[in-house]
Design a protein around this motif. Structure first.
Motif, PDB file in Angstrom:
ATOM      1  N   MET A   1     -12.643  16.086  25.247  1.00  0.00           N
ATOM      2  CA  MET A   1     -13.270  14.951  25.894  1.00  0.00           C
ATOM      3  C   MET A   1     -12.388  13.713  25.773  1.00  0.00           C
ATOM      4  N   LYS A   2     -12.454  12.844  26.762  1.00  0.00           N
ATOM      5  CA  LYS A   2     -11.740  11.588  26.697  1.00  0.00           C
ATOM      6  C   LYS A   2     -12.483  10.627  25.786  1.00  0.00           C
ATOM      7  N   PRO A   3     -11.765   9.614  25.193  1.00  0.00           N
ATOM      8  CA  PRO A   3     -12.413   8.690  24.265  1.00  0.00           C
ATOM      9  C   PRO A   3     -13.589   7.970  24.860  1.00  0.00           C
ATOM     10  N   TYR A   4     -13.493   7.537  26.132  1.00  0.00           N
ATOM     11  CA  TYR A   4     -14.605   6.807  26.716  1.00  0.00           C
ATOM     12  C   TYR A   4     -15.807   7.705  26.949  1.00  0.00           C
ATOM     13  N   GLN A   5     -15.570   9.004  27.178  1.00  0.00           N
ATOM     14  CA  GLN A   5     -16.692   9.918  27.324  1.00  0.00           C
ATOM     15  C   GLN A   5     -17.422  10.084  25.996  1.00  0.00           C
ATOM     16  N   ASN A   6     -16.659  10.117  24.896  1.00  0.00           N
ATOM     17  CA  ASN A   6     -17.279  10.219  23.572  1.00  0.00           C
ATOM     18  C   ASN A   6     -18.169   9.025  23.293  1.00  0.00           C
TER      19      ASN A   6
ATOM     20  N   ARG B   1      -0.988  11.455  22.557  1.00  0.00           N
ATOM     21  CA  ARG B   1      -1.911  11.436  21.413  1.00  0.00           C
ATOM     22  C   ARG B   1      -2.044  12.813  20.783  1.00  0.00           C
ATOM     23  N   GLY B   2      -1.677  13.845  21.530  1.00  0.00           N
ATOM     24  CA  GLY B   2      -1.774  15.205  21.020  1.00  0.00           C
ATOM     25  C   GLY B   2      -0.914  15.444  19.789  1.00  0.00           C
ATOM     26  N   VAL B   3       0.161  14.672  19.619  1.00  0.00           N
ATOM     27  CA  VAL B   3       0.997  14.809  18.425  1.00  0.00           C
ATOM     28  C   VAL B   3       0.174  14.513  17.181  1.00  0.00           C
ATOM     29  N   ALA B   4      -0.558  13.384  17.200  1.00  0.00           N
ATOM     30  CA  ALA B   4      -1.393  13.018  16.050  1.00  0.00           C
ATOM     31  C   ALA B   4      -2.583  13.965  15.910  1.00  0.00           C
ATOM     32  N   GLN B   5      -3.175  14.364  17.029  1.00  0.00           N
ATOM     33  CA  GLN B   5      -4.339  15.248  16.966  1.00  0.00           C
ATOM     34  C   GLN B   5      -4.005  16.582  16.314  1.00  0.00           C
ATOM     35  N   SER B   6      -2.909  17.195  16.726  1.00  0.00           N
ATOM     36  CA  SER B   6      -2.545  18.491  16.144  1.00  0.00           C
ATOM     37  C   SER B   6      -2.118  18.320  14.683  1.00  0.00           C
ATOM     38  N   GLY B   7      -1.369  17.256  14.393  1.00  0.00           N
ATOM     39  CA  GLY B   7      -0.952  17.022  13.021  1.00  0.00           C
ATOM     40  C   GLY B   7      -2.133  16.809  12.087  1.00  0.00           C
ATOM     41  N   ASN B   8      -3.126  16.051  12.541  1.00  0.00           N
ATOM     42  CA  ASN B   8      -4.310  15.816  11.714  1.00  0.00           C
ATOM     43  C   ASN B   8      -5.131  17.084  11.526  1.00  0.00           C
ATOM     44  N   ALA B   9      -5.153  17.936  12.528  1.00  0.00           N
ATOM     45  CA  ALA B   9      -5.855  19.212  12.368  1.00  0.00           C
ATOM     46  C   ALA B   9      -5.227  20.024  11.231  1.00  0.00           C
ATOM     47  N   PHE B  10      -3.906  20.076  11.196  1.00  0.00           N
ATOM     48  CA  PHE B  10      -3.226  20.787  10.104  1.00  0.00           C
ATOM     49  C   PHE B  10      -3.524  20.128   8.761  1.00  0.00           C
ATOM     50  N   LEU B  11      -3.500  18.798   8.713  1.00  0.00           N
ATOM     51  CA  LEU B  11      -3.754  18.080   7.463  1.00  0.00           C
ATOM     52  C   LEU B  11      -5.175  18.312   6.953  1.00  0.00           C
ATOM     53  N   GLN B  12      -6.090  18.640   7.855  1.00  0.00           N
ATOM     54  CA  GLN B  12      -7.480  18.917   7.475  1.00  0.00           C
ATOM     55  C   GLN B  12      -7.716  20.394   7.203  1.00  0.00           C
TER      56      GLN B  12
ATOM     57  N   TYR C   1      -8.189  23.959  24.501  1.00  0.00           N
ATOM     58  CA  TYR C   1      -9.046  22.775  24.483  1.00  0.00           C
ATOM     59  C   TYR C   1      -8.334  21.572  23.866  1.00  0.00           C
ATOM     60  N   GLU C   2      -8.804  20.391  24.217  1.00  0.00           N
ATOM     61  CA  GLU C   2      -8.255  19.150  23.667  1.00  0.00           C
ATOM     62  C   GLU C   2      -8.976  18.802  22.373  1.00  0.00           C
ATOM     63  N   GLY C   3      -8.227  18.599  21.305  1.00  0.00           N
ATOM     64  CA  GLY C   3      -8.819  18.291  20.018  1.00  0.00           C
ATOM     65  C   GLY C   3      -9.273  16.844  19.916  1.00  0.00           C
ATOM     66  N   GLU C   4     -10.016  16.542  18.844  1.00  0.00           N
ATOM     67  CA  GLU C   4     -10.527  15.194  18.631  1.00  0.00           C
ATOM     68  C   GLU C   4     -10.195  14.672  17.236  1.00  0.00           C
ATOM     69  N   GLU C   5      -9.246  15.283  16.575  1.00  0.00           N
ATOM     70  CA  GLU C   5      -8.946  14.879  15.203  1.00  0.00           C
ATOM     71  C   GLU C   5      -8.079  13.624  15.187  1.00  0.00           C
TER      72      GLU C   5
ATOM     73  N   ARG D   1     -18.853   8.638  14.583  1.00  0.00           N
ATOM     74  CA  ARG D   1     -17.795   8.937  13.631  1.00  0.00           C
ATOM     75  C   ARG D   1     -18.264   9.909  12.551  1.00  0.00           C
ATOM     76  N   ALA D   2     -19.498   9.736  12.091  1.00  0.00           N
ATOM     77  CA  ALA D   2     -20.036  10.658  11.089  1.00  0.00           C
ATOM     78  C   ALA D   2     -20.104  12.078  11.656  1.00  0.00           C
ATOM     79  N   SER D   3     -20.486  12.188  12.928  1.00  0.00           N
ATOM     80  CA  SER D   3     -20.558  13.501  13.565  1.00  0.00           C
ATOM     81  C   SER D   3     -19.177  14.136  13.685  1.00  0.00           C
ATOM     82  N   LEU D   4     -18.167  13.328  14.013  1.00  0.00           N
ATOM     83  CA  LEU D   4     -16.810  13.863  14.136  1.00  0.00           C
ATOM     84  C   LEU D   4     -16.280  14.361  12.795  1.00  0.00           C
ATOM     85  N   VAL D   5     -16.581  13.641  11.720  1.00  0.00           N
ATOM     86  CA  VAL D   5     -16.104  14.043  10.396  1.00  0.00           C
ATOM     87  C   VAL D   5     -16.633  15.415  10.020  1.00  0.00           C
TER      88      VAL D   5
END
Length: 256
Positions: A1-6, A80-91, A125-129, A223-227
């Motif tokens: 989802m795009k940020p504005y859709q969220n 933004r996908g660079v940060a999204q994929s990197g954060n997924a690995f970090l999590q 799919y597009e991540g949201e991390e 934000r709580a839901s995303l966490v």
């Protein structure tokens, strides 16, 4: 989802939650100890939005054809996908991280630098991390709610996370020594994101007696839901997340 859709989803959820809220007296919000300052900054933001951001977004929305807007969103989203994929690995989300890397490679090549979202057509799919979520997974408290003019709602943790995500975004490094191009890209990105929020404007104005509290509740709940990845239960620091309650309760009268 795009940020504005969220955010649109979050705002709609806040309407429902606000409609179910009790008529209890307003209590101090533990998540927002800087409420006085935040409301002042919110007013500053609203003024800037009224005279600059919203007119810019309306002009962009009217002038740019839908296919072009989709490509612009895809272009910025691909970086933004660079940060999204990197954060997924970090999590510890290896599969999601690999999915993000595959999206980045496919859209950067077959999708012509991300202008076309070929990866979604292939089922990736597009991540949201983001790094704010990563800090939450690592046990960092959310800190106080902060409303930052131009950036919007945040917490101390999310603002730090946003800064890291911006730093690792390769787009801004590539144009760092080209001020004119960097400023143009920043303007287009801001106009695109604000245009995506235009459908939510009327919803907020009609539903919220206290616009500040409404946006705060929507943001913190989202934000709580995303966490917790949308799963039931509560994040460790979620107990202070408020439900929207109007500052002034409407009253009804009936004939005697």
């Amino acid at each position: 989802m795009k940020p504005y859709q969220n955010l649109l989803i979050a705002l709609s959820s806040a309407v429902l939650l606000g409609g179910c809220a009790s008529n209890a007296q307003r209590a101090p919000i533990a998540a927002d100890p800087l409420e006085g300052l935040n409301r002042t900054l919110f007013g500053v933001h609203e003024g800037i939005d009224k005279v600059a951001l919203k007119p810019l977004a309306q002009g962009y929305d009217a002038a740019v054809p839908l296919p072009a807007k989709m490509s612009i969103g895809n272009f910025f989203g691909n970086f933004r996908g660079v940060a999204q994929s990197g954060n997924a690995f970090l999590q510890g989300k290896g599969e999601e991280g690999a999915n993000g890397l595959a999206r980045l490679f496919i859209n950067s090549t077959l999708g012509i630098f991300g202008l076309f979202d070929v990866a979604s057509e292939m089922g990736l799919y597009e991540g949201e991390e983001d790094f704010g979520q990563t800090l939450a997974v690592w046990g960092v408290p959310s800190g106080p709610y902060l409303f930052v003019p131009l950036l919007g709602p945040n917490t101390g943790r999310d603002l730090a996370g946003w800064s890291v995500d911006q730093y690792v975004n390769p787009l801004w490094h590539q144009v760092d020594d080209q001020p004119a191009l960097r400023n143009s890209l920043t303007g287009v990105s801001a106009a695109h994101l604000r245009a995506g929020l235009l459908p939510a404007d009327q919803l907020v104005e009609e539903a919220a007696l206290d616009k500040y509290a409404y946006i705060r509740a929507a943001y913190l709940q989202r934000r709580a839901s995303l966490v917790r990845d949308g799963k039931p239960g509560a994040a460790e620091d979620e107990e202070n997340v408020p439900v929207y309650e109007p500052a002034v309760e409407p009253t009804s009268t009936s004939a005697e």
